[in-house]
Design a protein around this motif. Structure first.
Motif, PDB file in Angstrom:
ATOM      1  N   PHE A 260      39.126  36.056  32.439  1.00  0.00           N
ATOM      2  CA  PHE A 260      38.058  35.980  33.455  1.00  0.00           C
ATOM      3  C   PHE A 260      37.114  34.834  33.129  1.00  0.00           C
ATOM      4  O   PHE A 260      36.750  34.607  31.978  1.00  0.00           O
ATOM      5  CB  PHE A 260      37.267  37.284  33.504  1.00  0.00           C
ATOM      6  CG  PHE A 260      36.035  37.200  34.376  1.00  0.00           C
ATOM      7  CD1 PHE A 260      36.144  37.261  35.756  1.00  0.00           C
ATOM      8  CD2 PHE A 260      34.773  37.029  33.806  1.00  0.00           C
ATOM      9  CE1 PHE A 260      35.016  37.157  36.566  1.00  0.00           C
ATOM     10  CE2 PHE A 260      33.647  36.932  34.609  1.00  0.00           C
ATOM     11  CZ  PHE A 260      33.768  37.003  35.990  1.00  0.00           C
ATOM     12  N   TYR A 262      33.632  32.789  35.163  1.00  0.00           N
ATOM     13  CA  TYR A 262      32.757  32.553  36.315  1.00  0.00           C
ATOM     14  C   TYR A 262      31.766  31.454  35.928  1.00  0.00           C
ATOM     15  O   TYR A 262      31.162  31.493  34.850  1.00  0.00           O
ATOM     16  CB  TYR A 262      31.994  33.819  36.703  1.00  0.00           C
ATOM     17  CG  TYR A 262      30.899  33.564  37.719  1.00  0.00           C
ATOM     18  CD1 TYR A 262      31.208  33.434  39.075  1.00  0.00           C
ATOM     19  CD2 TYR A 262      29.572  33.418  37.316  1.00  0.00           C
ATOM     20  CE1 TYR A 262      30.208  33.166  39.994  1.00  0.00           C
ATOM     21  CE2 TYR A 262      28.579  33.166  38.246  1.00  0.00           C
ATOM     22  CZ  TYR A 262      28.896  33.035  39.577  1.00  0.00           C
ATOM     23  OH  TYR A 262      27.913  32.763  40.503  1.00  0.00           O
ATOM     24  N   HIS A 303      30.767  45.907  40.146  1.00  0.00           N
ATOM     25  CA  HIS A 303      31.936  45.190  40.658  1.00  0.00           C
ATOM     26  C   HIS A 303      31.572  43.891  41.364  1.00  0.00           C
ATOM     27  O   HIS A 303      32.372  43.369  42.145  1.00  0.00           O
ATOM     28  CB  HIS A 303      32.717  46.092  41.633  1.00  0.00           C
ATOM     29  CG  HIS A 303      33.255  47.333  41.002  1.00  0.00           C
ATOM     30  ND1 HIS A 303      34.190  47.314  39.998  1.00  0.00           N
ATOM     31  CD2 HIS A 303      32.967  48.641  41.235  1.00  0.00           C
ATOM     32  CE1 HIS A 303      34.477  48.551  39.629  1.00  0.00           C
ATOM     33  NE2 HIS A 303      33.744  49.377  40.364  1.00  0.00           N
ATOM     34  N   SER A 304      30.361  43.365  41.115  1.00  0.00           N
ATOM     35  CA  SER A 304      29.972  42.131  41.800  1.00  0.00           C
ATOM     36  C   SER A 304      28.937  41.353  41.003  1.00  0.00           C
ATOM     37  O   SER A 304      28.243  41.904  40.140  1.00  0.00           O
ATOM     38  CB  SER A 304      29.418  42.439  43.202  1.00  0.00           C
ATOM     39  OG  SER A 304      28.234  43.219  43.107  1.00  0.00           O
ATOM     40  N   LEU A 313      30.405  36.994  43.960  1.00  0.00           N
ATOM     41  CA  LEU A 313      31.753  37.428  43.616  1.00  0.00           C
ATOM     42  C   LEU A 313      31.827  38.939  43.700  1.00  0.00           C
ATOM     43  O   LEU A 313      30.968  39.636  43.160  1.00  0.00           O
ATOM     44  CB  LEU A 313      32.113  36.966  42.194  1.00  0.00           C
ATOM     45  CG  LEU A 313      33.447  37.448  41.624  1.00  0.00           C
ATOM     46  CD1 LEU A 313      34.607  36.825  42.413  1.00  0.00           C
ATOM     47  CD2 LEU A 313      33.557  37.099  40.144  1.00  0.00           C
ATOM     48  N   GLU A 314      32.827  39.440  44.381  1.00  0.00           N
ATOM     49  CA  GLU A 314      33.035  40.885  44.487  1.00  0.00           C
ATOM     50  C   GLU A 314      34.490  41.193  44.178  1.00  0.00           C
ATOM     51  O   GLU A 314      35.395  40.568  44.730  1.00  0.00           O
ATOM     52  CB  GLU A 314      32.675  41.378  45.892  1.00  0.00           C
ATOM     53  CG  GLU A 314      31.194  41.219  46.226  1.00  0.00           C
ATOM     54  CD  GLU A 314      30.856  41.764  47.607  1.00  0.00           C
ATOM     55  OE1 GLU A 314      30.462  42.946  47.691  1.00  0.00           O
ATOM     56  OE2 GLU A 314      31.015  41.007  48.582  1.00  0.00           O
ATOM     57  N   THR A 315      34.719  42.133  43.279  1.00  0.00           N
ATOM     58  CA  THR A 315      36.073  42.530  42.918  1.00  0.00           C
ATOM     59  C   THR A 315      36.070  43.946  42.356  1.00  0.00           C
ATOM     60  O   THR A 315      35.353  44.242  41.406  1.00  0.00           O
ATOM     61  CB  THR A 315      36.694  41.569  41.887  1.00  0.00           C
ATOM     62  OG1 THR A 315      37.943  42.092  41.439  1.00  0.00           O
ATOM     63  CG2 THR A 315      35.782  41.343  40.693  1.00  0.00           C
ATOM     64  N   GLU A 316      36.874  44.811  42.967  1.00  0.00           N
ATOM     65  CA  GLU A 316      36.981  46.189  42.501  1.00  0.00           C
ATOM     66  C   GLU A 316      37.830  46.296  41.234  1.00  0.00           C
ATOM     67  O   GLU A 316      37.815  47.322  40.550  1.00  0.00           O
ATOM     68  CB  GLU A 316      37.601  47.067  43.601  1.00  0.00           C
ATOM     69  CG  GLU A 316      36.710  47.246  44.823  1.00  0.00           C
ATOM     70  CD  GLU A 316      35.454  48.040  44.518  1.00  0.00           C
ATOM     71  OE1 GLU A 316      35.531  48.974  43.675  1.00  0.00           O
ATOM     72  OE2 GLU A 316      34.391  47.732  45.097  1.00  0.00           O
ATOM     73  N   SER A 317      38.551  45.234  40.904  1.00  0.00           N
ATOM     74  CA  SER A 317      39.464  45.284  39.761  1.00  0.00           C
ATOM     75  C   SER A 317      38.763  45.067  38.421  1.00  0.00           C
ATOM     76  O   SER A 317      39.361  45.274  37.370  1.00  0.00           O
ATOM     77  CB  SER A 317      40.573  44.240  39.928  1.00  0.00           C
ATOM     78  OG  SER A 317      40.022  42.929  39.942  1.00  0.00           O
ATOM     79  N   LEU A 318      37.501  44.631  38.454  1.00  0.00           N
ATOM     80  CA  LEU A 318      36.770  44.375  37.219  1.00  0.00           C
ATOM     81  C   LEU A 318      35.529  45.253  37.124  1.00  0.00           C
ATOM     82  O   LEU A 318      34.819  45.443  38.118  1.00  0.00           O
ATOM     83  CB  LEU A 318      36.352  42.899  37.133  1.00  0.00           C
ATOM     84  CG  LEU A 318      37.479  41.862  37.058  1.00  0.00           C
ATOM     85  CD1 LEU A 318      36.900  40.450  37.074  1.00  0.00           C
ATOM     86  CD2 LEU A 318      38.329  42.074  35.814  1.00  0.00           C
TER      87      LEU A 318
END
Length: 388
Positions: A260, A262, A303-304, A313-318
């Protein structure tokens, strides 16, 4: 955590090679302007000198000192190869002397705060069994020592050092953080006139003629933290906030972990900013702050990631809360390592006047890694047009 180790080793590589080679440092005058910052080694003095005690006719040293840093090592001296020693430092901006002599270990703190950004005349001298610290011609500390085990007549050598210690830090009665973002000028060290030996890893830099509080990034290098060492989550609703105040251009911060990355580049309002060159008496540097001071609020939710109330950034996987607790790299000023993002980074240039994580002020001297070009506690003032 292996990822963090790999990045730190990569960044410290050239420095570690230099240490292994033990390259000799150059000799410099102790009377000129000396910037105590900009080095990697914490406790190793920036410069040191020694002399036979038989050649010493005056146990008196004085120099001008300026800082905004609240804590760090200033001046050290010892005899008997470090069995008798003293160190002058700051703690909370207040002078502190620690002395080890025979069976005595003393720590005394007192006097006015010196981390106000002004030049102060400091004098240290020995008067019999007393050690005296004067600030601006006023006695601020007076420490008396007496031991039946102490020798009245001293032989051998005396050693002096700036910005560190020549004995193990375990000898300290009251431990402190040694890094000191400060400048010294006009030094007179006992009655010595010989050059000092500079540490080979030190990168001497000019001192700004006028300073203000903040952390200065000159467009080179970063300051990197392990998030597990920083304040953590209080409530899921509020998340984890990083607030930055100041004037800057370039990459503000980045977050990295295994798999990951960012990167928060320039704010929209900070693009199209022309660089302003600063005239220097030594070398050449420039700063490129925006015309108006900026405020950045970077919020980490489960999650964001949110910048100034706008989702980035938005992601349910992290799960960013777990990643923060377990340890990510939070880097100010750029992207560490050798990734494509790092290669394409425009390093931050300007003054971060304050960095808060969960409302707590972050001290760059506590960073996992900080580039030697970055000043932890001082920035050039807006009116600054030269270095001295």
């Amino acid at each position: 955590m292996n990822y963090l180790k790999e990045v730190v080793i990569l960044l410290l590589g050239p420095y570690l090679i230099l240490l292994c080679r033990r390259v000799s440092g150059e000799q410099i005058s102790g009377k000129g302007i000396i910037n105590l910052a900009h080095r990697q080694s914490k406790w190793t003095p920036l410069m040191q000198t020694s002399a036979n005690l038989s050649d010493i006719t005056s146990i008196r040293s004085f120099f001008e000192f300026r800082t905004l840093d609240p804590e760090g090592a200033i001046f050290y001296g010892d005899t008997k190869e470090g069995r008798d020693w003293f160190v002058l430092s700051l703690r909370d901006g207040i002078p502190e002397m620690q002395i080890g002599k025979a069976d005595i270990l003393v720590s005394v703190k007192g006097g006015r705060k010196l981390n106000d950004g002004a030049w102060h005349l400091l004098e240290l001298r020995s008067e019999g069994k007393f050690v005296v610290l004067e600030v601006n011609n006023n006695v601020e500390l007076l420490v008396g020592l007496h031991s039946k085990l102490a020798e009245d007549e001293l032989t051998g050598k005396i050693r002096l050092a700036l910005g560190g210690m020549l004995v193990d830090k375990q000898k300290l009665f009251h431990p402190f953080e040694p890094e000191m973002d400060a400048c010294i000028r006009g030094g007179h060290w006992l009655n010595l006139s010989t050059p000092w030996d500079a540490d080979s890893t030190w990168e001497p830099r000019p001192c700004f003629s006028e300073i203000k509080k903040g952390s200065y990034f000159p467009g080179t290098g970063v300051a990197m933290f392990n998030t597990s060492d920083l304040p953590g989550l209080k409530t899921e609703e509020a998340g984890i906030t990083v607030e930055i105040f100041g004037s800057w251009t370039g990459t503000t911060l980045s977050l990295q972990s295994t798999g990951f990355e960012y990167v928060l580049r320039e704010l929209d309002g900070n693009k199209d900013i022309k660089e302003m060159q600063l005239g220097l008496k030594e070398g050449s540097e420039s700063v490129a702050p925006p015309h108006e001071p900026a405020t950045l609020t970077f919020t980490i939710l489960k999650h964001s990631l949110v910048v100034n109330s706008k989702p980035e950034l938005e992601t349910e996987s992290l799960d960013f809360f777990s990643m923060w607790k377990n340890g990510m790299l939070l880097t100010f000023g750029g992207v560490p390592g050798d990734s494509e993002a790092a290669k394409n980074t425009h390093y931050l240039r300007g003054c971060l006047e304050k960095i808060l994580v969960q409302g707590q002020v972050i001290d760059l001297d506590r960073a996992l890694y900080k580039h030697t070009a970055v000043s932890s506690h001082s920035c050039p003032t807006e009116a600054m047009n030269e270095l001295t």
